[in-house]
Structure formats: structure tokens, C-alpha cells
Write a protein that holds these residues in place. Structure first.
Motif, PDB file in Angstrom:
ATOM      1  N   PRO A  64       0.842  -1.202   0.000  1.00 25.49           N
ATOM      2  CA  PRO A  64       0.000   0.000   0.000  1.00 25.49           C
ATOM      3  C   PRO A  64       0.877   1.251   0.000  1.00 25.49           C
ATOM      4  N   ILE A  65       0.463   2.272  -0.741  1.00 26.00           N
ATOM      5  CA  ILE A  65       1.230   3.517  -0.763  1.00 26.00           C
ATOM      6  C   ILE A  65       0.310   4.691  -0.451  1.00 26.00           C
ATOM      7  N   GLY A  66       0.919   5.774   0.004  1.00 28.46           N
ATOM      8  CA  GLY A  66       0.186   6.994   0.323  1.00 28.46           C
ATOM      9  C   GLY A  66       0.662   8.149  -0.531  1.00 28.46           C
ATOM     10  N   ILE A  67       0.242   9.343  -0.185  1.00 26.04           N
ATOM     11  CA  ILE A  67       0.609  10.538  -0.946  1.00 26.04           C
ATOM     12  C   ILE A  67       2.121  10.734  -0.946  1.00 26.04           C
ATOM     13  N   GLY A  68       2.665  11.023  -2.109  1.00 25.30           N
ATOM     14  CA  GLY A  68       4.097  11.269  -2.232  1.00 25.30           C
ATOM     15  C   GLY A  68       4.926  10.001  -2.265  1.00 25.30           C
ATOM     16  N   GLN A  69       4.287   8.860  -2.535  1.00 24.79           N
ATOM     17  CA  GLN A  69       5.014   7.588  -2.547  1.00 24.79           C
ATOM     18  C   GLN A  69       4.859   6.871  -3.889  1.00 24.79           C
ATOM     19  N   ASP A  70       5.817   5.997  -4.162  1.00 24.20           N
ATOM     20  CA  ASP A  70       5.759   5.137  -5.337  1.00 24.20           C
ATOM     21  C   ASP A  70       6.191   3.740  -4.917  1.00 24.20           C
ATOM     22  N   ALA A  71       5.743   2.726  -5.660  1.00 26.39           N
ATOM     23  CA  ALA A  71       6.066   1.342  -5.322  1.00 26.39           C
ATOM     24  C   ALA A  71       6.179   0.510  -6.589  1.00 26.39           C
ATOM     25  N   TYR A  72       6.947  -0.579  -6.473  1.00 25.78           N
ATOM     26  CA  TYR A  72       7.221  -1.441  -7.619  1.00 25.78           C
ATOM     27  C   TYR A  72       7.111  -2.895  -7.174  1.00 25.78           C
ATOM     28  N   GLY A  73       6.641  -3.756  -8.074  1.00 19.96           N
ATOM     29  CA  GLY A  73       6.485  -5.152  -7.703  1.00 19.96           C
ATOM     30  C   GLY A  73       6.620  -6.082  -8.892  1.00 19.96           C
ATOM     31  N   LYS A  74       6.599  -7.381  -8.591  1.00 16.40           N
ATOM     32  CA  LYS A  74       6.644  -8.408  -9.631  1.00 16.40           C
ATOM     33  C   LYS A  74       6.049  -9.699  -9.070  1.00 16.40           C
ATOM     34  N   ASP A  75       6.039 -10.756  -9.889  1.00 17.30           N
ATOM     35  CA  ASP A  75       5.467 -12.045  -9.488  1.00 17.30           C
ATOM     36  C   ASP A  75       4.004 -11.855  -9.065  1.00 17.30           C
ATOM     37  N   SER A  76       3.706 -12.096  -7.782  1.00 16.35           N
ATOM     38  CA  SER A  76       2.321 -11.978  -7.312  1.00 16.35           C
ATOM     39  C   SER A  76       2.110 -10.750  -6.428  1.00 16.35           C
ATOM     40  N   ASP A  77       3.031  -9.787  -6.484  1.00 14.60           N
ATOM     41  CA  ASP A  77       2.904  -8.586  -5.660  1.00 14.60           C
ATOM     42  C   ASP A  77       1.657  -7.785  -6.039  1.00 14.60           C
ATOM     43  N   THR A  78       1.053  -7.177  -5.035  1.00 14.77           N
ATOM     44  CA  THR A  78      -0.067  -6.260  -5.261  1.00 14.77           C
ATOM     45  C   THR A  78       0.334  -4.871  -4.770  1.00 14.77           C
ATOM     46  N   ILE A  79      -0.151  -3.855  -5.465  1.00  9.58           N
ATOM     47  CA  ILE A  79       0.116  -2.457  -5.077  1.00  9.58           C
ATOM     48  C   ILE A  79      -1.214  -1.727  -5.070  1.00  9.58           C
ATOM     49  N   ASN A  80      -1.447  -0.929  -4.054  1.00  7.24           N
ATOM     50  CA  ASN A  80      -2.726  -0.219  -4.006  1.00  7.24           C
ATOM     51  C   ASN A  80      -2.587   1.110  -3.280  1.00  7.24           C
ATOM     52  N   THR A  81      -3.511   1.997  -3.578  1.00  6.69           N
ATOM     53  CA  THR A  81      -3.565   3.282  -2.893  1.00  6.69           C
ATOM     54  C   THR A  81      -5.016   3.748  -2.845  1.00  6.69           C
ATOM     55  N   ALA A  82      -5.286   4.653  -1.928  1.00  6.58           N
ATOM     56  CA  ALA A  82      -6.648   5.174  -1.763  1.00  6.58           C
ATOM     57  C   ALA A  82      -6.552   6.670  -1.474  1.00  6.58           C
ATOM     58  N   GLY A  83      -7.711   7.308  -1.330  1.00  5.46           N
ATOM     59  CA  GLY A  83      -7.721   8.733  -1.033  1.00  5.46           C
ATOM     60  C   GLY A  83      -7.427   9.613  -2.228  1.00  5.46           C
ATOM     61  N   LEU A  84      -7.706   9.095  -3.440  1.00  3.72           N
ATOM     62  CA  LEU A  84      -7.460   9.879  -4.647  1.00  3.72           C
ATOM     63  C   LEU A  84      -8.653  10.800  -4.907  1.00  3.72           C
ATOM     64  N   ALA A  85      -8.541  12.021  -4.395  1.00  5.65           N
ATOM     65  CA  ALA A  85      -9.592  13.016  -4.602  1.00  5.65           C
ATOM     66  C   ALA A  85      -9.064  14.070  -5.579  1.00  5.65           C
ATOM     67  N   THR A  86      -8.163  14.924  -5.091  1.00  2.61           N
ATOM     68  CA  THR A  86      -7.514  15.890  -5.980  1.00  2.61           C
ATOM     69  C   THR A  86      -6.105  15.430  -6.327  1.00  2.61           C
ATOM     70  N   CYS A  87      -5.845  14.148  -6.143  1.00  2.84           N
ATOM     71  CA  CYS A  87      -4.511  13.595  -6.386  1.00  2.84           C
ATOM     72  C   CYS A  87      -4.414  12.937  -7.759  1.00  2.84           C
ATOM     73  N   PHE A  88      -3.192  12.610  -8.123  1.00  2.15           N
ATOM     74  CA  PHE A  88      -2.910  11.850  -9.341  1.00  2.15           C
ATOM     75  C   PHE A  88      -2.429  10.448  -8.946  1.00  2.15           C
ATOM     76  N   GLY A  89      -3.106   9.444  -9.443  1.00  2.00           N
ATOM     77  CA  GLY A  89      -2.681   8.069  -9.220  1.00  2.00           C
ATOM     78  C   GLY A  89      -2.294   7.458 -10.557  1.00  2.00           C
ATOM     79  N   ILE A  90      -1.075   6.936 -10.639  1.00  2.00           N
ATOM     80  CA  ILE A  90      -0.586   6.349 -11.885  1.00  2.00           C
ATOM     81  C   ILE A  90      -0.273   4.869 -11.647  1.00  2.00           C
ATOM     82  N   ALA A  91      -0.802   4.006 -12.512  1.00  2.58           N
ATOM     83  CA  ALA A  91      -0.529   2.570 -12.427  1.00  2.58           C
ATOM     84  C   ALA A  91      -0.016   2.074 -13.771  1.00  2.58           C
TER      85      ALA A  91
END
Length: 219
Positions: A64-91
Motif C-alpha cells: 500500500p502507498i500513500g501521498i508522495g510515494q511510489d512502489a514497484y512489484g513483480k510475481d504476485s505482488d499487489t500495489i494499491n492506494t486510496a484517497g485519490l480526490a484531488t490527487c494523481f494516481g498512476i498505475a
């Protein structure tokens, strides 16, 4: 003489019965042994299955990531974020070309608007586009790029926004799209009203999901 013959027949029958009893006993024992063996194999198979499941779960990491964070994964990793109101979420998800590999095949960043006022807020996004761009050069083929952000048309003068604020956001939105398109590939733009709070996730199979928190998937 007749009595002796009956006794002989009786003895013979008893011997045969004894033989039958022994054979029957052996058959029952064989069945019992086979049943026990099957149970043991079943238990062993179940044990191995449980161990495999535990290993798969251990190999899977939820990030899980929050504002001002980035994350990377592979295999069976999951990545998620919430609270995207006036924010930019890129996947971003991708697949490595045959004969190539890398540290990740999925990535996500979460940054908020007004980068012009605070340039540090965009650093997570800059790290993401840089890392993915480099991975592309190394053989990562991009499968999907999704950008979740407030619709620029949602900001209106009649709702109290100044023209300067509206123009600033329009320019920032365009800058995100331009940077993603130039370095990664044209994103799927998932726009929403700033009053809606969205979530964004990359599942273990690299499926991307997004939408209002607690609502339907819009991706």
C-alpha cells in the motif's frame, strides 16, 4: 465306517474353512492396509498443498502507498492506494520480452496537485516515469498505463475557483499526460469529480482496478 467318512469330510471342511478364513483375513488386511496407505497419501498431499499455499502467500507482497510515494512489484505482488480526490494516481503494468528480466513488472505512484507550489510532491511521479522508461529500454513491454485524476472540467468559477487556480490545474493535468505519453505511453485517463474519493490497485495477476472507494471498478 459311515461315521468315519463324515468325520473326515467335517475335518476337510474345517480345513477349507480355515483356509477361507485366512484368505478372507488377508484380503481384509490388504484392504485395511490400502485404506491406511490412501489416507496417508491423502494427508501427505494435503500437507504439501498447504505448504505450497503458504509459500505462495509468503512470496506475495501487498504494497500500500500513500501521498508522495511510489512502489514497484513483480510475481504476485499487489500495489494499491486510496484517497485519490484531488490527487494523481498512476498505475503501470508490463511484460518482459523473452530473454530479458528486471526488478519489477508493475509500478504505481500517488501524488497530489499544486506541484507548482511545492515541487517535492511530484518526486514520486518522477521516480516512476524514470524507472519505467529505463525498464522499457531494458525489454519491458508496457501492457497498461492508467492515470486517475480529477477532471479539469470539474473546476468551475461558479463553484468558487479562481481562473488562476483552474488554469494551473489544467496545465498540470496536461503536463502529467504529456510526460507519461512521452516516456511510457499514452495513459488511459480515468477522470472523476474532486468530490469523489477514488482508489487504485494492481492485483497479483497485474489486473488494474480503480473507482470510487467502496464502489464499482471503473478500470
Amino acid at each position: 465306517m459311515f461315521f468315519f467318512l463324515l468325520q473326515t469330510i467335517a475335518n476337510d471342511l474345517r480345513c477349507r474353512q480355515a483356509g477361507v478364513d485366512v484368505a478372507a483375513h488377508e484380503q481384509i488386511k490388504a484392504v485395511r492396509d490400502e485404506t491406511v496407505a490412501n489416507r496417508m497419501r491423502k494427508r501427505a498431499d494435503q500437507c504439501l498443498s498447504d505448504i505450497k499455499k503458504k509459500r505462495e502467500l509468503a512470496a506475495r507482497t501487498d504494497k500500500p502507498i500513500g501521498i508522495g510515494q511510489d512502489a514497484y512489484g513483480k510475481d504476485s505482488d499487489t500495489i494499491n492506494t486510496a484517497g485519490l480526490a484531488t490527487c494523481f494516481g498512476i498505475a503501470v503494468t508490463g511484460t518482459w520480452s523473452e530473454g530479458t528480466s528486471g526488478d519489477f513488472d508493475r509500478a504505481m505512484s500517488h501524488t497530489y496537485a499544486d506541484a507548482a507550489k511545492n515541487p517535492e510532491v511530484i518526486e514520486a511521479f518522477e521516480r516512476l516515469v524514470t524507472a519505467v522508461s529505463q525498464a522499457k529500454q531494458g525489454g519491458l513491454n508496457i501492457d497498461r498505463v492508467v492515470m486517475v485524476a480529477t477532471d479539469p472540467d470539474a473546476y468551475k468559477l461558479e463553484d468558487g475557483w479562481t481562473q488562476e487556480e483552474i488554469d494551473m490545474y489544467v496545465q498540470e493535468y496536461a503536463a502529467y499526460v504529456e510526460a507519461i505519453t512521452g516516456l511510457i505511453g499514452a495513459p488511459e485517463e480515468k477522470k472523476h469529480h474532486y468530490d469523489e474519493v477514488w482508489q487504485l490497485s494492481i492485483k497479483s495477476d497485474k489486473t488494474i482496478e480503480c473507482g470510487p472507494e467502496g464502489g464499482d471498478n471503473k478500470c
